[in-house]
Design a protein around this motif. Sequence first.
Motif, mmCIF file in Angstrom:
data_model
loop_
_atom_site.group_PDB
_atom_site.id
_atom_site.type_symbol
_atom_site.label_atom_id
_atom_site.label_comp_id
_atom_site.label_asym_id
_atom_site.label_seq_id
_atom_site.Cartn_x
_atom_site.Cartn_y
_atom_site.Cartn_z
ATOM 1 N N GLN A 1 0.021 4.199 0.064
ATOM 2 C CA GLN A 1 0.071 5.514 0.995
ATOM 3 C C GLN A 1 0.275 5.193 2.748
ATOM 4 N N THR A 2 0.382 3.938 3.075
ATOM 5 C CA THR A 2 0.526 3.713 4.048
ATOM 6 C C THR A 2 1.869 2.796 4.585
ATOM 7 N N HIS A 3 2.499 2.496 3.307
ATOM 8 C CA HIS A 3 3.886 1.792 3.341
ATOM 9 C C HIS A 3 3.672 0.550 4.158
ATOM 10 N N ASN B 1 0.691 -1.253 -0.063
ATOM 11 C CA ASN B 1 -0.015 0.089 -0.070
ATOM 12 C C ASN B 1 0.833 1.171 -0.064
#
Length: 90
Positions: free
Chosen positions: A64-66, A62
Amino acid sequence: MNKTELIRKIAKDAGVNHATASRMLNSFAETVVNSLTKGERVKVRGFGMFKVAEHCARNGYNPQTHQVVPVPAKKTVRFVPSESIKSSIR
């Protein structure tokens, strides 16, 4: 080309009415889906082959959240065009 246009073309080329062409196309699609559901391949000489492909489970990412996100195994439908189709679109 959408489904309505395809039905219109089939009706014209086959010399049948719209309702008959619609039933023909729906029957073809239903037959392909039923065969694929059973795990069978559908080969149409001069057109191509429909088959079920299996994808293994894997880890995704992901952005965006790493975070690493598990992606479950799944099955998809593949279409492999015939050589005549491949050569006509090159």
